[in-house]
Design an enzyme around this catalytic site. Structure first.
Site, PDB file in Angstrom:
ATOM      1  N   ASP B 105      -0.858  -6.079  -3.901  1.00 54.43           N
ATOM      2  CA  ASP B 105      -1.321  -7.067  -2.931  1.00 54.43           C
ATOM      3  C   ASP B 105      -0.666  -8.406  -3.280  1.00 54.43           C
ATOM      4  O   ASP B 105       0.095  -8.502  -4.238  1.00 54.43           O
ATOM      5  CB  ASP B 105      -2.849  -7.158  -2.967  1.00 54.43           C
ATOM      6  CG  ASP B 105      -3.355  -7.579  -4.344  1.00 54.43           C
ATOM      7  OD1 ASP B 105      -2.532  -7.724  -5.282  1.00 54.43           O
ATOM      8  OD2 ASP B 105      -4.571  -7.773  -4.492  1.00 54.43           O
ATOM      9  N   GLY B 108      -3.527 -13.328  -3.271  1.00 51.95           N
ATOM     10  CA  GLY B 108      -4.289 -14.385  -2.599  1.00 51.95           C
ATOM     11  C   GLY B 108      -5.740 -14.016  -2.386  1.00 51.95           C
ATOM     12  O   GLY B 108      -6.644 -14.787  -2.703  1.00 51.95           O
ATOM     13  N   GLY B 230      -8.219  -8.689   6.297  1.00 53.61           N
ATOM     14  CA  GLY B 230      -9.412  -9.483   6.579  1.00 53.61           C
ATOM     15  C   GLY B 230     -10.634  -8.656   6.914  1.00 53.61           C
ATOM     16  O   GLY B 230     -11.674  -9.201   7.266  1.00 53.61           O
ATOM     17  N   ASP B 280      -6.837   1.726   1.001  1.00 49.37           N
ATOM     18  CA  ASP B 280      -7.077   1.605  -0.436  1.00 49.37           C
ATOM     19  C   ASP B 280      -8.486   1.092  -0.628  1.00 49.37           C
ATOM     20  O   ASP B 280      -9.021   0.420   0.258  1.00 49.37           O
ATOM     21  CB  ASP B 280      -6.121   0.592  -1.070  1.00 49.37           C
ATOM     22  CG  ASP B 280      -6.565  -0.833  -0.801  1.00 49.37           C
ATOM     23  OD1 ASP B 280      -6.367  -1.304   0.336  1.00 49.37           O
ATOM     24  OD2 ASP B 280      -7.162  -1.463  -1.697  1.00 49.37           O
ATOM     25  N   CYS B 318     -14.432  22.599  -5.180  1.00 48.94           N
ATOM     26  CA  CYS B 318     -13.501  21.490  -5.375  1.00 48.94           C
ATOM     27  C   CYS B 318     -12.328  21.946  -6.239  1.00 48.94           C
ATOM     28  O   CYS B 318     -12.494  22.693  -7.196  1.00 48.94           O
ATOM     29  CB  CYS B 318     -14.213  20.309  -6.031  1.00 48.94           C
ATOM     30  SG  CYS B 318     -13.110  18.944  -6.442  1.00 48.94           S
ATOM     31  N   CYS B 320     -10.335  19.936  -8.023  1.00 55.27           N
ATOM     32  CA  CYS B 320      -9.912  18.958  -9.027  1.00 55.27           C
ATOM     33  C   CYS B 320      -9.955  19.582 -10.419  1.00 55.27           C
ATOM     34  O   CYS B 320     -10.591  20.608 -10.633  1.00 55.27           O
ATOM     35  CB  CYS B 320     -10.775  17.699  -8.967  1.00 55.27           C
ATOM     36  SG  CYS B 320     -12.338  17.778  -9.870  1.00 55.27           S
ATOM     37  N   CYS B 323     -13.591  20.113 -11.779  1.00 54.59           N
ATOM     38  CA  CYS B 323     -14.443  21.154 -11.175  1.00 54.59           C
ATOM     39  C   CYS B 323     -13.837  22.551 -11.218  1.00 54.59           C
ATOM     40  O   CYS B 323     -14.570  23.539 -11.273  1.00 54.59           O
ATOM     41  CB  CYS B 323     -14.716  20.828  -9.708  1.00 54.59           C
ATOM     42  SG  CYS B 323     -15.639  19.312  -9.444  1.00 54.59           S
ATOM     43  N   HIS B 354     -12.587  13.491 -10.403  1.00 58.14           N
ATOM     44  CA  HIS B 354     -13.132  14.195  -9.240  1.00 58.14           C
ATOM     45  C   HIS B 354     -13.064  13.324  -7.982  1.00 58.14           C
ATOM     46  O   HIS B 354     -12.616  13.771  -6.930  1.00 58.14           O
ATOM     47  CB  HIS B 354     -14.579  14.631  -9.494  1.00 58.14           C
ATOM     48  CG  HIS B 354     -15.260  15.098  -8.252  1.00 58.14           C
ATOM     49  ND1 HIS B 354     -15.093  16.377  -7.751  1.00 58.14           N
ATOM     50  CD2 HIS B 354     -16.041  14.438  -7.351  1.00 58.14           C
ATOM     51  CE1 HIS B 354     -15.759  16.488  -6.609  1.00 58.14           C
ATOM     52  NE2 HIS B 354     -16.341  15.334  -6.354  1.00 58.14           N
TER      53      HIS B 354
HETATM   54 ZN   LIG Z   1     -14.070  18.034  -8.366  1.00 58.18          ZN
END
Ligand SMILES: [Zn+2]
Ligand SMILES: [Zn+2]
Lengths: 481, 411
Positions: B105, B108, B230, B280, B318, B320, B323, B354
């Site tokens: 960014d 500011g 904004g 983001d 999941c 990930c 998991c 996760h």
């Molecule tokens: Zn997970």
């Protein structure tokens, strides 16, 4: 490998230990061995286990351990798992499967679990042990752990290795009357544990941190039942030379639960014939922001210096801020190959948790390399000379810590009292965030507290009970993560 | 749908935007964005590694979530390790050992929101140094210069940010026009247009006329990408949706559109339907530190006692590392996260893994649905899961916003 390999064959249970080499046929001398546990990676000794906290190596998720750790096992303390025992069954006891402790802690399968009743170092208890139980310290306070319960935990949790309950008085010097009881109680407790015949766990008999004469009956008893135990766990390495020099006891692997303050103390214990270590200074160096940097027996790269070299580098120092060097020139760990000093200095200075994770990876790698070099040296028959070189080349104590530790919270850490001021200063001193006592979430709602507390970290030893109770009450009255 | 590609000509660009598909009902798009450190797939969520590190995860672990573009905050890096150090080290990629893309960014917004004494003048943002209290000034030129040193793949213009809920219409218009003027200064100051992509930031509060005017002005400047700024400042969600919807209709189709500071799953899926591509937010990683796991059935707080003996994964199914069962997965249970919560940072690291995975996987599934032209069905399933099929729980703003792009969640 070694010329005088001496195998003692399979011992009871699922653990085997063979002494591969002892320099001379004498009980107390540096020796090489191999510890085999079915389903786990063989462990060449001398070696060390990482010291866990609540079942994890501090700062490291199990996937990071899997990818980057060379150590073979983790020391876990039962007292980290059973705070709910006062009101019901601790959750870990309901974990399905053959290896509940392994499963619960998501530990990669080739790592060995070592269960002991108490943490290393342990917090001293307000009440003493009794004939049937010891005092332990859980996240919700002090508890009594009867040997019967400990036996049940071991049988159910199936750690690979477990240390029998020992009547060790933490924080106080036992009187003569007390000492007389220690051996008796420990012997009784061990007998009870062995009678339960834990199937998948190798039992290490504790050796008390008292004079061998004061526990001679217990030691003789151990010799009698040596074929039923799988190892010896020493609370004080100085008792090792006094262990009966019988074949039955000599063939057992020896675990040191002492707290060596420096590499040279480890070498001394190895010279006495110690096989496996737990080493609190790894975690404390990490928390202090110190990157260990030593190798056995001397630096890999020639040093001009004739003065003893420091055992580590304080990574808080601003001098590292633009250094693209690894933490240690000779290290091949993830932190040293994928990152550099500048990043780690930045992370510490910015209070980013990754800083401690990288140091933890590195510091463990340093010890793995240290032990590997020691084994090479013993195999070459040069351990004694090499140890002399080490003593000449390196400083004998760890470097002083200068920086602040990680922002920590936890029942095992104490406050220095009201005079100390706030130890965990906000990383962004006079910015708006945190001034009102909390971070804001995406909605701008103030979240209560942070993951991380404002208490300092340190040793509980020698602190008054009142203060300890106050501190852990404070810690646990908070609701923040 | 045929792939179209477009490379801006008048202003040098260091990206390539390939539009792969448009949803036939909503304004959702799927695209490939090729940046200096490799391609990323849009729509996309970007985790925020404020100080060049993502909440205890190694770059390797972040990579394992599938992340190929993360944020660093210029304001924070400007303070620590500082521009001089960044310059010596060779930029932020080198600092953090990150092989993939970085977006920064302008600094500011952080300054205005973190520093109580920041003041905005035509020159730039005046503030007192957090180090020693000396007066300092962040100009558009400083911001770009600092981001040039950081070497991020996408850099943001310095803008004059006001909270959207500000009632001061004149001040809002001043801020919008100033942001346009500052964009010109940023473009002029940008030293590396062929290796770093400057994005403009549309301002104008909740006033759709003002937003439209800003879009016209900024689109004319032809930056490689466009952000809508904004927002996420406490405005009503319905107002937020109107602004995004208005802006995306005025933006060129062949440029990536980034809505700053957005990260709740329902905000993401609705914003995509309104034509936005990139997002983001610190929320997924921050909330992990408080024990919260994001799941498709809503957020679960792992500190709750009911999870103490729950041996299921944080989220069933999941993928990930935390998991997942089997090779490379840890099969961590809710009980274990509960056991660690508030006591060992590893508990927070596991939830961070996760949550980041959840956000990225959500966007991968969004993209798949767009490519297969079944995004309306995806949206319906998403809200059904999130509210256990109870339509009375669906947020009005989402229902209304999706109606404007042809999806009726209530039908
Ligand atoms: Zn997970
Ligand atoms: Zn290293």
């Amino acid at each position: 490998m070694a010329p005088n390999t001496e195998s003692h064959g399979q011992q009871p249970g699922n653990m085997s230990f063979e002494t591969l080499k002892s320099n001379i046929q004498h009980t107390t001398t540096a020796r090489l061995g191999k510890l085999g546990i079915s389903g786990r990676k063989d462990i060449e000794t001398p070696n060390f286990f990482s010291i866990g906290s609540r079942g994890v190596v501090p700062h490291l998720t199990p996937d990071v351990i899997s990818a980057h750790a060379q150590f073979s096992g983790i020391h876990m303390a039962l007292e980290d798992f059973i705070e709910r025992a006062t009101t019901g069954t601790p959750p870990v006891m309901n974990v399905p499967g053959d290896s509940p402790l392994h499963t619960f802690t998501a530990l990669p399968s080739h790592f060995t679990t070592l269960l002991a009743p108490r943490r290393t170092p342990a917090v001293s208890a307000p009440t003493g042990n009794s004939n049937t139980a010891i005092s332990i310290f859980t996240s919700t306070g002090f508890q009594v752990l009867p040997n019967k319960a400990y036996t049940t935990y071991i049988t159910k949790l199936s750690p690979d290795l477990a240390v029998g309950l020992a009547d060790v008085p933490y924080g106080t010097v036992p009187g003569t009357k007390r000492i007389a009881k220690m051996g008796d109680r420990t012997e009784t407790w061990l007998t009870e544990l062995l009678a339960a015949k834990p199937e998948r766990t190798a039992i290490f008999a504790p050796i008390l941190p008292i004079d061998s004469n004061a526990q001679s009956e217990y030691l003789n008893h151990l010799d009698d039942i040596a074929d039923r135990i799988h190892g010896l766990a020493f609370y004080d390495p100085n008792t090792l030379p006094d262990i009966p020099a019988t074949t039955a006891l000599t063939r057992l692997p020896r675990l040191s639960l002492s707290e060596p303050r420096s590499p040279s103390q480890i070498l001394r214990q190895i010279a006495l014939g110690m096989d496996i270590f737990t080493i609190p200074f790894i975690n404390s160096a990490t928390d202090a922001g110190i990157a260990l940097d030593f190798s056995f027996p001397s630096p890999k790269t020639k040093s001009e210096s004739t003065a003893p070299l420091p055992l580590g580098t304080d990574m808080w120092a601003a001098t590292h801020s633009t250094s693209l060097l690894p933490l240690s020139e000779s290290c091949t760990c993830y932190a040293c190959t994928a990152h550099h000093r500048a990043y780690i200095q930045h992370l510490l200075s910015a209070k980013e948790m990754l800083g401690w994770a990288l140091l933890q990876i590195h510091n463990h790698a340093m010890l793995s390399a240290f032990f590997s070099a020691i084994r090479t040296s013993i195999a070459a028959g040069t351990f004694e000379e090499d140890s002399d070189v080490f003593a000449r080349v390196w400083e004998s104590e760890m470097p002083e810590k200068t920086g602040q530790g990680p922002r920590v919270r936890g029942y095992h850490y104490k406050s220095e009292g009201p005079g100390e001021g706030k130890k965990n200063k906000a990383a962004w001193g006079n910015l708006g965030v945190g001034v009102d006592g909390g971070e804001k979430d995406a909605d701008g709602k103030v979240l209560e507290g942070g993951l991380v507390p404002t208490e300092g970290r340190g040793s509980w030893r020698g602190r008054g009970l009142r203060r300890r109770l106050r501190v852990y009450r404070e810690m646990h009255s908070r609701t923040s993560f | 749908m045929a792939s179209e590609s477009f490379t801006p000509v008048s202003m040098p660009s260091a990206l390539r935007f390939d539009l792969l598909a448009r949803c036939s009902t909503t304004k959702a798009r799927a695209a490939n964005l090729t940046l200096p450190h490799g391609p990323v797939q849009l729509p996309l969520f970007m985790p925020v590694a404020t100080q060049a590190s993502l909440k205890g995860l190694t770059p390797e672990q972040l990579e394992a979530t599938g992340c190929r573009l993360c944020l660093n905050n210029t304001y924070h890096l400007g303070l620590k390790p500082g521009q001089e150090v960044l310059d010596k080290i060779g930029g932020a990629h080198k600092l953090q050992g990150w092989k993939h893309n970085i977006l920064t960014d302008s600094g500011g917004f952080q300054m205005v929101s973190l520093l109580k004494l920041a003041q905005i003048t035509e020159q730039g943002v005046r503030f007192l140094s957090p180090h020693d209290g000396t007066p300092m000034l962040l100009t558009p030129e400083h911001s770009i210069n600092l981001q040039n040193t950081i070497g991020s793949d996408i850099i943001m213009q310095l803008d004059d940010v006001l909270v959207t809920t500000s009632p001061d219409h004149a001040r809002m218009r001043e801020a919008m026009l100033r942001s346009v003027r500052w964009l010109d200064r940023c473009i002029a100051a940008h030293a590396n247009p062929t290796t770093q992509n400057l994005f403009c930031i549309i301002q104008g509060g909740l006033d759709l006329e003002m937003r439209a005017e800003c879009c016209r002005e900024m689109v004319a400047r032809d930056t490689p990408g466009i952000a809508i700024g904004g927002l996420s400042g406490g405005e009503a969600k319905a107002d937020y949706c109107r602004v995004v919807n208005t802006c995306t209709s005025l933006l060129p189709e062949m440029k990536p559109r980034y809505v700053m500071g957005i990260g709740y799953p329902e905000d993401l899926v609705v914003s995509v339907a309104l034509g936005a591509d990139m997002f983001d937010c610190v929320w997924p990683t921050r909330t992990a530190r408080f024990g919260n796991a994001i799941t498709k059935y809503g957020m679960l707080n792992m500190r709750h006692a009911k999870y103490a003996s729950d041996f299921g994964p944080v989220e069933e199914g999941c993928g990930c590392v935390c998991c997942r069962k089997g090779e490379g997965g840890l099969n961590v249970t809710r009980a274990f996260v509960h056991h660690l919560a508030a006591k060992e940072t590893v508990g927070a690291h596991l939830l961070t893994m996760h949550n980041v995975w959840y956000q990225l996987e959500l966007m991968r599934n969004v993209r798949k649905a767009i490519l297969e032209d079944r995004y309306p069905e995806f949206l319906k399933q998403f809200f059904k899961d999130l509210h256990a099929g109870d339509k009375s729980m669906y947020p009005d703003w989402a229902v209304e916003a999706l109606k404007t792009v042809g999806v009726d969640l209530m039908e």
